[in-house]
Scaffold this motif. Structure first.
Motif, PDB file in Angstrom:
ATOM      1  N   ALA A 133       9.369  14.874  -6.515  1.00  0.00           N
ATOM      2  CA  ALA A 133       9.027  13.568  -6.522  1.00  0.00           C
ATOM      3  C   ALA A 133       9.988  12.448  -6.562  1.00  0.00           C
ATOM      4  CB  ALA A 133       7.585  13.274  -6.878  1.00  0.00           C
ATOM      5  N   ASP A 134      10.523  12.496  -7.672  1.00  0.00           N
ATOM      6  CA  ASP A 134      11.387  11.560  -8.184  1.00  0.00           C
ATOM      7  C   ASP A 134      12.631  11.229  -7.015  1.00  0.00           C
ATOM      8  OD1 ASP A 134      10.189  10.700 -10.313  1.00  0.00           O
ATOM      9  OD2 ASP A 134      11.396  11.996 -11.793  1.00  0.00           O
ATOM     10  N   LYS A 135      12.955  12.336  -6.472  1.00  0.00           N
ATOM     11  CA  LYS A 135      14.149  12.191  -5.566  1.00  0.00           C
ATOM     12  C   LYS A 135      13.903  12.115  -4.063  1.00  0.00           C
ATOM     13  CE  LYS A 135      17.482  14.228  -8.683  1.00  0.00           C
ATOM     14  NZ  LYS A 135      18.604  15.098  -9.123  1.00  0.00           N
ATOM     15  N   GLU A 136      12.774  12.671  -3.899  1.00  0.00           N
ATOM     16  CA  GLU A 136      12.509  13.080  -2.190  1.00  0.00           C
ATOM     17  C   GLU A 136      11.506  12.138  -1.735  1.00  0.00           C
ATOM     18  OE1 GLU A 136      14.698  14.716  -0.386  1.00  0.00           O
ATOM     19  OE2 GLU A 136      15.683  15.376  -2.182  1.00  0.00           O
ATOM     20  N   LEU A 137      10.270  11.611  -2.644  1.00  0.00           N
ATOM     21  CA  LEU A 137       9.053  11.090  -1.929  1.00  0.00           C
ATOM     22  C   LEU A 137       9.521   9.819  -1.292  1.00  0.00           C
ATOM     23  CD1 LEU A 137       6.119  11.055  -4.337  1.00  0.00           C
ATOM     24  CD2 LEU A 137       6.543  12.651  -2.447  1.00  0.00           C
ATOM     25  N   ALA A 138      10.315   9.175  -1.691  1.00  0.00           N
ATOM     26  CA  ALA A 138      10.648   7.685  -0.817  1.00  0.00           C
ATOM     27  C   ALA A 138      11.087   8.247   0.569  1.00  0.00           C
ATOM     28  CB  ALA A 138      11.516   7.141  -1.746  1.00  0.00           C
ATOM     29  N   GLY A 139      11.614   9.280   0.835  1.00  0.00           N
ATOM     30  CA  GLY A 139      12.448   9.545   2.111  1.00  0.00           C
ATOM     31  C   GLY A 139      11.479  10.383   2.715  1.00  0.00           C
ATOM     32  N   LEU A 140      10.373  10.644   2.431  1.00  0.00           N
ATOM     33  CA  LEU A 140       9.232  11.585   3.447  1.00  0.00           C
ATOM     34  C   LEU A 140       8.508  10.587   4.157  1.00  0.00           C
ATOM     35  CD1 LEU A 140       7.803  13.894   0.750  1.00  0.00           C
ATOM     36  CD2 LEU A 140       9.694  14.301   2.336  1.00  0.00           C
ATOM     37  N   GLY A 141       8.208  11.092   5.546  1.00  0.00           N
ATOM     38  CA  GLY A 141       7.326  10.429   6.418  1.00  0.00           C
ATOM     39  C   GLY A 141       5.736  10.671   6.019  1.00  0.00           C
ATOM     40  N   ALA A 142       5.170   9.992   6.954  1.00  0.00           N
ATOM     41  CA  ALA A 142       3.553   9.946   6.683  1.00  0.00           C
ATOM     42  C   ALA A 142       2.885  11.554   6.577  1.00  0.00           C
ATOM     43  CB  ALA A 142       2.823   9.243   7.580  1.00  0.00           C
ATOM     44  N   ASP A 143       3.419  12.077   7.605  1.00  0.00           N
ATOM     45  CA  ASP A 143       2.989  13.833   7.505  1.00  0.00           C
ATOM     46  C   ASP A 143       3.417  14.360   6.457  1.00  0.00           C
ATOM     47  OD1 ASP A 143       1.931  13.197   9.963  1.00  0.00           O
ATOM     48  OD2 ASP A 143       3.295  13.991  11.126  1.00  0.00           O
ATOM     49  N   ARG A 156       8.667  24.539   1.727  1.00  0.00           N
ATOM     50  CA  ARG A 156       9.948  25.338   1.525  1.00  0.00           C
ATOM     51  C   ARG A 156      11.111  24.530   0.838  1.00  0.00           C
ATOM     52  NH1 ARG A 156       7.317  27.883   5.730  1.00  0.00           N
ATOM     53  NH2 ARG A 156       8.124  26.559   7.299  1.00  0.00           N
ATOM     54  N   ARG A 157      10.957  23.256   1.510  1.00  0.00           N
ATOM     55  CA  ARG A 157      11.913  22.307   0.829  1.00  0.00           C
ATOM     56  C   ARG A 157      11.701  22.401  -1.013  1.00  0.00           C
ATOM     57  NH1 ARG A 157      11.668  16.648   3.493  1.00  0.00           N
ATOM     58  NH2 ARG A 157      13.090  16.219   1.730  1.00  0.00           N
ATOM     59  N   ILE A 158      10.347  22.094  -1.150  1.00  0.00           N
ATOM     60  CA  ILE A 158      10.121  21.962  -2.918  1.00  0.00           C
ATOM     61  C   ILE A 158      10.700  23.227  -3.195  1.00  0.00           C
ATOM     62  CG2 ILE A 158       8.383  22.279  -4.348  1.00  0.00           C
ATOM     63  CD1 ILE A 158       6.829  20.257  -2.332  1.00  0.00           C
ATOM     64  N   ALA A 179       0.877  -1.337   0.190  1.00  0.00           N
ATOM     65  CA  ALA A 179       0.080  -0.089   0.076  1.00  0.00           C
ATOM     66  C   ALA A 179       0.733   1.388  -0.068  1.00  0.00           C
ATOM     67  CB  ALA A 179      -0.979  -0.124   1.222  1.00  0.00           C
ATOM     68  N   ALA A 180       1.954   1.215   0.667  1.00  0.00           N
ATOM     69  CA  ALA A 180       2.684   2.463   0.745  1.00  0.00           C
ATOM     70  C   ALA A 180       3.509   2.637  -0.516  1.00  0.00           C
ATOM     71  CB  ALA A 180       3.911   2.216   1.815  1.00  0.00           C
ATOM     72  N   GLU A 181       3.954   1.644  -1.333  1.00  0.00           N
ATOM     73  CA  GLU A 181       4.406   1.674  -2.393  1.00  0.00           C
ATOM     74  C   GLU A 181       3.399   2.269  -3.687  1.00  0.00           C
ATOM     75  OE1 GLU A 181       7.411   1.994  -5.420  1.00  0.00           O
ATOM     76  OE2 GLU A 181       7.674   1.763  -3.336  1.00  0.00           O
ATOM     77  N   THR A 182       2.437   1.726  -3.423  1.00  0.00           N
ATOM     78  CA  THR A 182       1.223   2.376  -4.260  1.00  0.00           C
ATOM     79  C   THR A 182       0.914   3.613  -4.147  1.00  0.00           C
ATOM     80  OG1 THR A 182       0.186  -0.027  -4.350  1.00  0.00           O
ATOM     81  CG2 THR A 182      -1.191   1.721  -5.084  1.00  0.00           C
ATOM     82  N   ARG A 183       0.961   4.018  -2.932  1.00  0.00           N
ATOM     83  CA  ARG A 183       0.830   5.702  -2.614  1.00  0.00           C
ATOM     84  C   ARG A 183       1.694   6.385  -3.305  1.00  0.00           C
ATOM     85  NH1 ARG A 183       0.371   8.868   2.912  1.00  0.00           N
ATOM     86  NH2 ARG A 183      -0.333  10.782   1.945  1.00  0.00           N
TER      87      ARG A 183
END
Length: 96
Positions: free
Chosen positions: A38-48, A84-86, A10-14
């Motif tokens: 998204a390509d570089k940062e999404l996988a490292g983001l927490g749920a919030d 701000r990171r974006i 489910a997390a990978e699908t999201r």
């Protein structure tokens, strides 16, 4: 194989869904900004932060672009560290 083994996590699908939405915005500049992030940062983001990113994807392109480019002040609800990171991601001015 069982059904559970063939179903994507489910997390990978999201993450895949968010990445797709980031690259298919409608305005090419926002595709580049959000898709690259998204390509570089999404996988490292927490749920919030994933929730915050998803909320930003709901903002109309022109409004979001005006916030990112500094043409308009960002709404309080979206004025957070992730936004701000974006904005700071690999010097956006060279991307658009």
């Amino acid at each position: 194989m069982t059904q559970a083994e063939t179903q994507p996590d489910a997390a990978e699908t999201r993450l895949k869904r968010l990445r797709f939405r980031a690259w298919h915005r409608g305005i090419k500049e926002m595709d580049i900004i959000l898709g690259s992030f998204a390509d570089k940062e999404l996988a490292g983001l927490g749920a919030d932060d994933l929730d915050r990113f998803e909320a930003l994807l709901e903002v109309p392109d022109t409004q979001l672009y005006n916030w990112v480019s500094g043409r308009e002040p960002v709404e309080d609800a979206h004025d957070h560290d992730l936004f701000r990171r974006i904005c700071a991601f690999e010097d956006l001015s060279s991307r658009i």
